[in-house]
Design an enzyme around this catalytic site. Structure first.
Site, short mmCIF file in Angstrom:
data_model
loop_
_atom_site.label_atom_id
_atom_site.label_comp_id
_atom_site.label_asym_id
_atom_site.label_seq_id
_atom_site.Cartn_x
_atom_site.Cartn_y
_atom_site.Cartn_z
N GLY A 205 -22.94 24.32 17.26
CA GLY A 205 -22.34 23.56 16.16
C GLY A 205 -23.06 22.26 15.94
O GLY A 205 -24.15 22.05 16.47
N ASN A 206 -22.47 21.40 15.14
CA ASN A 206 -23.05 20.08 14.91
C ASN A 206 -21.92 19.07 14.73
O ASN A 206 -20.74 19.43 14.71
CB ASN A 206 -24.00 20.11 13.71
CG ASN A 206 -23.29 20.50 12.42
OD1 ASN A 206 -22.46 19.78 11.90
ND2 ASN A 206 -23.60 21.70 11.93
N TRP A 207 -22.27 17.80 14.57
CA TRP A 207 -21.28 16.72 14.60
C TRP A 207 -20.66 16.42 13.25
O TRP A 207 -19.92 15.45 13.13
CB TRP A 207 -21.93 15.43 15.13
CG TRP A 207 -22.24 15.48 16.59
CD1 TRP A 207 -23.47 15.52 17.17
CD2 TRP A 207 -21.28 15.48 17.67
NE1 TRP A 207 -23.34 15.55 18.54
CE2 TRP A 207 -22.02 15.53 18.86
CE3 TRP A 207 -19.89 15.45 17.74
CZ2 TRP A 207 -21.41 15.54 20.12
CZ3 TRP A 207 -19.28 15.46 18.98
CH2 TRP A 207 -20.04 15.51 20.15
N SER A 208 -20.95 17.20 12.23
CA SER A 208 -20.39 16.86 10.91
C SER A 208 -18.86 16.93 10.93
O SER A 208 -18.28 17.91 11.37
CB SER A 208 -20.92 17.83 9.85
OG SER A 208 -20.29 17.55 8.62
N ALA A 272 -23.13 20.63 6.75
CA ALA A 272 -24.25 20.73 7.68
C ALA A 272 -24.29 22.18 8.15
O ALA A 272 -23.40 22.62 8.90
CB ALA A 272 -24.07 19.78 8.85
#
Ligand code: CTP
Length: 396
Positions: A205-208, A272
């Site tokens: 995943g990512n931090w968005s 993102a």
């Protein structure tokens, strides 16, 4: 500011008590004008106590002060909540059987309808046509929220939560009486960050957080657009007036976006999106085996923005991408704008506490036609409005 709250005869009238209280506490002068039938749900004494003003449903009270003309002329904003199917129909037809109907005809300020009704009524072709008429005339008609309705039904038709409605009101007022320049436009916004499953318990995943995309969607709703927000793994309250579709992976996001984009005047890809996913999702939880872990092989995800801006683009559409960069914003942004083929690219610096999850953002907005706008650090809502300013001129 002088705000008129028109109350329709729906059970959601009780939620409007909270909205009136919030708006009065923000310092606005509130006049409540219920329809005669709506006082079966909430009585005039409640509205008088909450607003601090006498309340009438009829143009025949206090005739010497000509209230049916004066109140509409003096208003900075009219909010109709709950806007029932019947009230939307009467407004679309320009009927004025009561004080509220008269005020709606004499007002020249922005008018915000917050519909609430059963799903069948909301989806009825008559209501759909009435909403289209009101939007084409420049009214802001919010999408109802989805969820539990009166009785055991659930679906689209709920009045958005008072806090979210108050946020839309603040945004409409902040525009200083400018007409809702996106009324009648259909837009799609993606937000959040995709998750690519490795196994049933793990993902890439990512931090968005979705805050920027949510701000973009909320800004469009306050400017009158019909907004669908495709949200990937966000934990934010649904913005009032926005249809929310929830997705997890890049593949889900693509599946949701493609048909929505086909019917949209503008598309903003603020999400993102993971460039890669695990080539295989393990059906069982991967076990710690001891020794060196097995590598996870990756497969490339389709570039949704590039598809939307390229082969799937409809004539006249405006397509906006975001560029998340940690360095060389302008050079990387220009290359990304060209590679994606979108009309605008909003380039923001990410990492080290910047952009992801914050309330503020700064950006360079690059346009395919050569325009470049620097947006200094400020609330994400401000950047959202600059983006829509740039989209709006390209739509006309
Ligand atoms: N995007 C997309 N589909 C993907 C990857 C990205 O639609 N598979 C969109 C994003 O929503 C964003 C834009 O493309 O609007 C740019 O995303 P970004 O992550 O900054 O760029 P990438 O194309 O992934 O390039 P890189 O990671 O090399 O910077």
């Amino acid at each position: 500011m002088r705000i008129v709250i028109g109350v329709g005869a729906g059970i959601a009238a009780y939620k409007v008590c909270d909205l009136v209280r919030r708006l009065s506490e923000s310092g606005h002068e509130i006049r409540v004008i219920p329809t005669p039938e709506s006082v079966r749900f909430v009585g005039t004494a409640t509205w008088e106590a909450l607003s601090g003003h006498p309340v009438s449903t009829s143009p025949w009270d206090d005739v010497p002060s000509v209230p049916h003309v004066r109140i509409g002329q003096q208003a900075d904003l009219i909010v109709v909540a709950p806007a029932t199917a019947d009230l939307l129909a009467r407004s679309a037809a320009g009927l004025a059987p009561d004080l509220l109907g008269n005020v709606l005809l004499t007002a020249r300020c922005p008018v915000l309808f917050a519909p609430a009704m059963h799903t069948e009524m909301w989806l009825h072709p008559a209501t759909v046509a009435n909403v289209a008429t009101l939007r084409a005339r420049g009214a802001i008609v919010l999408e109802p929220a989805s969820g539990r309705l009166t009785g055991s039904d659930s679906g689209p038709g709920r009045l958005p939560e008072p806090a979210e409605l108050a946020a839309v009101v603040a945004r409409v007022l902040a525009r200083g009486g400018l007409p809702p320049d996106l009324a009648g436009r259909r837009v799609v916004v993606s937000a959040g960050g995709t998750r690519e499953e490795i196994d049933p318990v793990r993902f890439i995943g990512n931090w968005s957080s979705g805050r920027q995309g949510y701000a973009v969607a909320a800004a469009a709703a306050a400017r009158g657009a019909d907004v669908t927000l495709v949200a990937a793994n966000t934990a934010l309250p649904d913005p009032a007036g926005v249809r929310v579709v929830r997705v997890t992976s890049a593949a889900d996001l693509r599946e949701a976006m493609l048909p929505l984009a086909q019917a949209a005047d503008a598309v903003v890809m603020a999400a993102a999106v993971a460039d890669y996913r695990p080539a295989v999702r393990s059906a069982a939880k991967l076990k710690k085996t001891g020794g060196a872990p097995a590598p996870i092989s990756l497969a490339e995800n389709p570039d949704i923005l590039r598809e939307l801006a390229g082969p799937l683009r409809r004539p006249g559409q405006v397509i906006v991408g975001f560029g998340a960069e940690t360095s060389d914003l302008l050079a990387n942004g220009a290359a990304k704008l060209a590679a994606k083929g979108c009309d605008l690219l909003v380039v923001n610096q990410v990492g080290d506490g910047l952009a992801f999850g914050t309330a503020d953002n700064a950006a360079e907005i690059l346009a395919a036609d050569g325009e470049r706008v620097s947006v200094p650090r400020g609330p994400k809502e401000n950047l959202a409005d600059v983006i829509w300013d740039l989209i709006a001129v390209r739509l006309t």
